[in-house]
Design a protein around this motif. Structure first.
Motif, PDB file in Angstrom:
ATOM      1  N   LEU A   1       6.439   6.130  20.496  1.00  0.00           N
ATOM      2  CA  LEU A   1       7.194   5.952  19.637  1.00  0.00           C
ATOM      3  C   LEU A   1       8.708   6.675  20.235  1.00  0.00           C
ATOM      4  N   ARG A   2       8.239   7.879  20.640  1.00  0.00           N
ATOM      5  CA  ARG A   2       9.414   8.521  21.361  1.00  0.00           C
ATOM      6  C   ARG A   2       9.858   7.915  22.617  1.00  0.00           C
ATOM      7  N   PHE A   3       9.058   7.466  23.515  1.00  0.00           N
ATOM      8  CA  PHE A   3       9.644   6.663  24.457  1.00  0.00           C
ATOM      9  C   PHE A   3      10.152   5.342  23.985  1.00  0.00           C
ATOM     10  N   LEU A   4       9.978   4.616  22.809  1.00  0.00           N
ATOM     11  CA  LEU A   4      10.784   3.461  22.603  1.00  0.00           C
ATOM     12  C   LEU A   4      12.173   4.239  22.176  1.00  0.00           C
TER      13      LEU A   4
ATOM     14  N   ASP B   1      -2.542  -1.445  21.380  1.00  0.00           N
ATOM     15  CA  ASP B   1      -3.875  -0.530  21.726  1.00  0.00           C
ATOM     16  C   ASP B   1      -3.939   0.714  21.089  1.00  0.00           C
ATOM     17  N   ALA B   2      -3.055   1.460  21.162  1.00  0.00           N
ATOM     18  CA  ALA B   2      -3.280   2.818  20.588  1.00  0.00           C
ATOM     19  C   ALA B   2      -3.511   2.875  19.168  1.00  0.00           C
ATOM     20  N   LEU B   3      -2.802   1.993  18.369  1.00  0.00           N
ATOM     21  CA  LEU B   3      -3.107   1.794  16.981  1.00  0.00           C
ATOM     22  C   LEU B   3      -4.305   1.493  16.740  1.00  0.00           C
ATOM     23  N   HIS B   4      -4.935   0.337  17.338  1.00  0.00           N
ATOM     24  CA  HIS B   4      -6.148   0.045  16.815  1.00  0.00           C
ATOM     25  C   HIS B   4      -7.287   0.895  17.412  1.00  0.00           C
ATOM     26  N   ASN B   5      -7.031   1.764  18.649  1.00  0.00           N
ATOM     27  CA  ASN B   5      -8.074   2.918  19.246  1.00  0.00           C
ATOM     28  C   ASN B   5      -7.750   4.011  18.496  1.00  0.00           C
ATOM     29  N   GLU B   6      -6.962   4.293  17.542  1.00  0.00           N
ATOM     30  CA  GLU B   6      -6.492   5.289  17.234  1.00  0.00           C
ATOM     31  C   GLU B   6      -6.292   6.734  18.115  1.00  0.00           C
ATOM     32  N   ASN B   7      -5.723   6.326  19.092  1.00  0.00           N
ATOM     33  CA  ASN B   7      -5.114   7.220  20.135  1.00  0.00           C
ATOM     34  C   ASN B   7      -3.907   7.916  19.605  1.00  0.00           C
ATOM     35  N   ARG B   8      -3.992   8.898  19.026  1.00  0.00           N
ATOM     36  CA  ARG B   8      -2.934   9.732  18.279  1.00  0.00           C
ATOM     37  C   ARG B   8      -1.770  10.077  19.318  1.00  0.00           C
ATOM     38  N   ASP B   9      -2.160  10.726  20.367  1.00  0.00           N
ATOM     39  CA  ASP B   9      -1.155  11.286  21.095  1.00  0.00           C
ATOM     40  C   ASP B   9      -0.451  10.157  21.760  1.00  0.00           C
ATOM     41  N   ARG B  10      -0.969   9.196  22.172  1.00  0.00           N
ATOM     42  CA  ARG B  10      -0.034   7.796  22.920  1.00  0.00           C
ATOM     43  C   ARG B  10       0.683   7.269  21.564  1.00  0.00           C
ATOM     44  N   ILE B  11       0.139   7.082  20.402  1.00  0.00           N
ATOM     45  CA  ILE B  11       1.231   6.571  19.433  1.00  0.00           C
ATOM     46  C   ILE B  11       2.335   7.256  19.365  1.00  0.00           C
ATOM     47  N   ARG B  12       2.107   8.607  19.214  1.00  0.00           N
ATOM     48  CA  ARG B  12       3.539   9.653  18.935  1.00  0.00           C
ATOM     49  C   ARG B  12       4.341   9.513  20.209  1.00  0.00           C
ATOM     50  N   ILE B  13       3.724   9.477  21.443  1.00  0.00           N
ATOM     51  CA  ILE B  13       4.586   9.531  22.459  1.00  0.00           C
ATOM     52  C   ILE B  13       5.296   8.038  22.838  1.00  0.00           C
TER      53      ILE B  13
ATOM     54  N   GLU C   1      12.145  -2.194  12.545  1.00  0.00           N
ATOM     55  CA  GLU C   1      11.094  -2.758  12.336  1.00  0.00           C
ATOM     56  C   GLU C   1       9.863  -2.142  12.479  1.00  0.00           C
ATOM     57  N   THR C   2       9.647  -1.390  13.597  1.00  0.00           N
ATOM     58  CA  THR C   2       8.511  -0.910  13.898  1.00  0.00           C
ATOM     59  C   THR C   2       8.287   0.502  12.936  1.00  0.00           C
ATOM     60  N   PHE C   3       9.191   1.166  12.495  1.00  0.00           N
ATOM     61  CA  PHE C   3       9.016   2.092  11.739  1.00  0.00           C
ATOM     62  C   PHE C   3       8.611   1.622  10.372  1.00  0.00           C
ATOM     63  N   GLU C   4       9.170   0.523   9.840  1.00  0.00           N
ATOM     64  CA  GLU C   4       8.886  -0.120   8.640  1.00  0.00           C
ATOM     65  C   GLU C   4       7.516  -0.411   8.686  1.00  0.00           C
TER      66      GLU C   4
ATOM     67  N   TYR D   1       4.504  11.043  10.175  1.00  0.00           N
ATOM     68  CA  TYR D   1       4.839  12.246  10.965  1.00  0.00           C
ATOM     69  C   TYR D   1       5.278  11.644  12.418  1.00  0.00           C
ATOM     70  N   CYS D   2       4.787  10.573  12.962  1.00  0.00           N
ATOM     71  CA  CYS D   2       5.156   9.991  14.098  1.00  0.00           C
ATOM     72  C   CYS D   2       6.718   9.485  14.299  1.00  0.00           C
ATOM     73  N   ILE D   3       6.989   8.914  12.933  1.00  0.00           N
ATOM     74  CA  ILE D   3       8.283   8.260  12.587  1.00  0.00           C
ATOM     75  C   ILE D   3       9.231   9.527  12.678  1.00  0.00           C
ATOM     76  N   LEU D   4       8.940  10.617  11.898  1.00  0.00           N
ATOM     77  CA  LEU D   4       9.862  11.899  11.725  1.00  0.00           C
ATOM     78  C   LEU D   4       9.870  12.583  13.059  1.00  0.00           C
ATOM     79  N   ALA D   5       9.109  12.524  13.824  1.00  0.00           N
ATOM     80  CA  ALA D   5       8.836  13.332  15.084  1.00  0.00           C
ATOM     81  C   ALA D   5       9.681  12.795  16.114  1.00  0.00           C
ATOM     82  N   SER D   6      10.083  11.275  16.044  1.00  0.00           N
ATOM     83  CA  SER D   6      10.964  10.513  17.062  1.00  0.00           C
ATOM     84  C   SER D   6      12.087  10.503  16.721  1.00  0.00           C
TER      85      SER D   6
END
Length: 868
Positions: free
Chosen positions: A107-110, A93-105, A126-129, A157-162
């Protein structure tokens, strides 16, 4: 009484009473897990939701929540499987709604779940790729749209930040697959376009044009590469799962389903304007989260690894994000991050970077002011001195600071001092009194003192600088009206005094606006003319409303029609602003308030205000006072706030109209159904419904239809106002940029015969030297003028205080800086009319410095091809 499980979850990792003041992370997890186990059967669903909420809003504690979920996974696989599935749905949902903070967090949670053996490492790969593939597609000219590179950069950036949170485990468990991801990131870095953010730099220097300067993504990638070479060892990320590894390894790891990224937005045109608009839209949706502000020298700031600095910055930004409405909690979490080293200097730099972030800070500047105040109280032995050092460092570089940032710093600093009894070592800045009046450091001190007086009163601020009496010269005049027709004994002989006294009597006698307008038309205009009438009426009404802001509002509400009648055109409105400026010549604040309120009551147009600000008297003040710029900012801001409010109202009315139509149709349908029911009486068909019910249904249908018509009329009226507002905004932009171009063209030094653009900061010889004060350009403080050897070197200052930029050069720098600021602040509106501006304003042999300032604010390439 023991703490509840919710409190234990919130406070885990903190040194707090709930955990007996202990800082042992293992003990925290064992205590919390024990309570969760006892309450599990009764509160399973609540725990599920609360754990997800904690991970979402306390992301710096994700390693602790990951271990707790991993321990629960040992006893209840369905619980942890539900966590993983819900996280997948939330990420999708965050990806399709462009919710940047949720996407980033998320990925960190994963990564946190993977470290605790809840999620399979291959699922993370697989998610990173998937994100990398989407990023590469966006940059493809044929299948994507390179204008949307900000979205692609954000995914990478989200990948690198995680990776600081899970890179070590990925390297150990799936080294080949992890290496493939790193190679993919390197490939992406090699094909993306370097982003030069000089237009968003706090300091306006030539450093941003260096081809070797790394942008944010390149810098982060370099930090991750250093981390990789160091064996993925990160001090700033807690590793509580290592203490429970023997237990967690027995759990079942769950597969995280593949994700799908939204398709790239395909460009509809190849024109430069359309591509610029698309890039601007992408920058708005995916802005750079942090632009580092290196305030302190390296020997003062904390010594930490590059990736540790990044992790702490991220944690600070997360706390600021999620506690923006709770300043006390925000300060608590900021000072108690679970890191093993001190970070006060980095925390100050990060907060100031957000306060000065361009084009806009994430939150209102007052939020950062309150956070800094609370941090000074929470760390009284450390943080106040850090803030003092930051202010001194920024003050030393104020001459190179962006004009918008300079204004924000002035507003913050004056407000900050107002919360600490206005105490500041002003004697360290006393030397600015001997600098030229246009020197940025002198102007900064002058504006701070003026803003302090707004927050207090003149005598209080004068007292606060008693240790630096030299600065009294920089204080504004003591505020008070300058009434031209003040009544003194024996001095009421002029027509102005007599008419003013009559007008005061009429106001006190509660005469109507119509009576006063008739009096003006009959008694003043035929004899003295309209300009004299405006003089007397405006000065008198301003004097009546001078006691307070409320008095001014009351006068404008009751007698605004009189002023409106006297100011039917821009010429008279310009005279009205001259009268306001003359009456309140000792109060910048009241001039700004009066003109702003008059625009609010439509006594003044935004176009008239722009023309007045760019009149010769005000243009001469551009580099020595914020007064004209404050008025201009207010006028432009109010114009676009009106449009924003109208769009919001129209959106609400459209929803209301839809609801009114549905209600009207339903009422009409019910009425028709009731009328259609008939029965045969004496061989004749008659309605079988009760006549009273039919009347009620008819009344309801009529009322619903009336509501629909009323809403539709309101919508049409608002749409008409919006159309008018949009047209006004177009004219405003045309006049604003035209005015900037005209005044700058008159004063900017010409291009040399070789085509070299003059360097204003170097005191270019092409600048007309007649505008300078040769004695003030470079000054030396000697013993005669003030001081002994010690006092002349306060705060590390040399005895020789020089300002090598001439007055005309400084005027050009300030005006160009504000041109860039307005372009950057209203880039969305400007891009809507860029074709018109290109045809009418940015044409011909326009000076390169004007084009550079305007275009850099829009992140638009210049015609010469260099990107600013």
């Amino acid at each position: 009484m023991s703490a509840g499980w919710r409190t234990l979850l919130l406070r885990i990792g903190d040194r707090c009473p709930e955990y007996g003041g202990s800082a042992d992370h293992k003990e925290h997890i064992e205590t919390c897990y024990g309570v969760l186990c006892r309450e599990y059967e009764h509160s399973k669903d609540a725990m599920f939701e609360f754990l997800l909420q904690c991970a979402d809003q306390l992301p710096h504690k994700i390693p602790f929540f990951g271990v707790l979920i991993g321990l629960i996974n040992l006893e209840n696989e369905d619980f942890s499987k539900g966590i993983v599935d819900t996280t997948h749905a939330n990420l999708q949902d965050a990806l399709h709604n462009e919710n940047r903070d949720r996407i980033r967090i998320l990925l960190r949670f994963l990564c946190g779940l993977m470290c605790s053996k809840v999620v399979l490492p291959n699922s993370i790969i697989e998610t990173f790729e998937a994100l990398l593939s989407s990023a590469a597609t966006i940059l493809d000219e044929e299948t994507g749209n390179p204008s949307w590179q900000p979205r692609a950069d954000f995914y990478v950036y989200c990948i690198l930040a995680s990776l600081p949170w899970g890179g070590s485990e990925l390297f150990e468990q799936v080294p080949d697959e992890f290496e493939r991801v790193l190679v993919g990131i390197q490939s992406y870095i090699s094909i993306r376009r370097h982003f030069d953010d000089i237009a968003f730099s706090v300091f306006e220097t030539d450093e941003g044009n260096s081809p070797n300067k790394k942008d944010f993504i390149e810098d982060l990638w370099e930090r991750i590469q250093v981390l990789s070479r160091n064996g993925w060892k990160v001090k700033s990320v807690p590793k509580p799962h290592l203490s429970f590894e023997a237990q967690l390894v027995a759990g079942v790891s769950h597969r995280f389903s593949p994700i799908s990224c939204p398709p790239p937005t395909i460009s509809q045109s190849s024109s430069e304007i359309v591509k610029g608009q698309e890039k601007h839209e992408a920058d708005l949706k995916y802005p750079q989260r942090l632009r580092r502000l290196h305030i302190f020298p390296t020997n003062k700031a904390e010594n930490m690894q590059p990736v540790d600095r990044f992790v702490v910055e991220e944690c600070i930004l997360d706390v600021l994000l999620f506690f923006n409405g709770c300043r006390k909690e925000c300060a608590f979490y900021l000072v108690s991050l679970p890191v093993p080293f001190r970070y006060e200097y980095l925390m100050a730099e990060t907060i100031f970077s957000q306060l000065l972030l361009l084009p806009n800070p994430p939150f209102r500047p007052i939020y950062y002011t309150l956070v800094i105040i609370d941090l000074c109280k929470a760390l009284p032995g450390a943080f106040p001195s850090v803030v003092v050092g930051a202010v001194h460092a920024l003050f030393d570089r104020i001459s190179n600071m962006d004009m918008e940032c300079r204004t924000r710093l002035i507003l913050w600093f004056s407000h900050h001092l107002s919360n600490f009894q206005f105490i500041w070592p002003w004697q360290e800045w006393a030397y600015v009194k001997d600098l030229p009046k246009w020197a940025p450091q002198r102007v900064f001190v002058q504006e701070v003192l003026e803003r302090e007086i707004r927050l207090s009163y003149f005598d209080k601020i004068k007292q606060s600088i008693e240790d630096a009496v030299e600065l009294e010269e920089l204080l504004p005049p003591k505020a008070g009206p300058n009434f031209r027709y003040h009544s003194d004994e024996g001095k009421e002989s002029t027509d102005g005094h007599r008419l003013s006294k009559e007008l005061v009597a009429m106001v006190r006698g509660r005469k109507t606006q119509g009576d006063i307008i008739s009096w003006v038309d009959e008694k003043i205009i035929p004899v003295n003319g309209a300009k004299f009438a405006l003089d007397v009426v405006s000065q008198t009404l301003l004097d009546i409303g001078s006691k307070s802001f409320t008095h001014l509002i009351t006068v404008l509400e009751r007698y605004g029609q009189i002023i409106s009648k006297l100011c039917p055109n821009e010429e008279m409105q310009l005279l009205l602003m001259d009268e306001v400026s003359a009456y309140w010549k000792n109060s910048t604040q009241m001039i700004a308030i009066a003109i702003d309120r008059m625009m609010g009551y439509r006594l003044l147009s935004n176009l008239a205000i722009v023309k007045w600000v760019f009149s010769p008297a005000n243009v001469d003040q551009f580099h020595v006072s914020d007064r004209p710029w404050e008025i201009l900012r207010n006028a432009v801001s109010k114009t676009y706030n009106r449009i924003f409010d109208l769009r919001k109202e129209i959106q609400t009315l459209r929803k209301g109209l839809q609801a009114a139509k549905e209600a009207s149709e339903k009422a009409a349908r019910e009425l028709e159904e009731a009328k259609s029911i008939i029965e045969i009486v004496d061989g004749q068909p008659v309605p079988s419904e009760n006549p009273g019910r039919l009347r009620r249904l008819q009344a309801r249908a009529d009322k619903a239809k009336e509501g629909e018509v009323t809403t539709e009329e309101s919508l049409e009226a608002k749409e008409a106002l919006l159309a008018r507002g949009l047209e006004e905004s177009k004219e405003l932009l045309r006049l604003l940029f035209k005015s900037f171009v005209e005044v700058l063209t008159e004063r900017l030094p010409p291009i040399s015969a070789d085509g070299d653009v003059p360097n204003l900061r170097a005191g270019d010889p092409n600048v007309n030297s007649s505008a300078r004060d040769p004695e003030a350009t470079t000054m030396e403080i000697d013993n005669e003028n003030g001081g002994d050897n010690d006092s002349s070197q306060l705060n590390g200052q040399n005895k020789k205080i020089s300002h090598n930029v001439g007055e005309l050069e400084q005027w050009c720098l300030c005006t160009l800086g504000y041109l860039k600021s307005f372009s950057r602040q209203y880039a969305t509106e400007i891009w809507s009319h860029i074709a018109m501006l290109d045809q009418e304003i940015f044409v011909g042999n326009i000076h390169p410095l004007i084009r550079k300032a305007a275009f850099s604010g829009l992140c638009r390439p210049t015609s010469e091809g260099s990107h600013l």
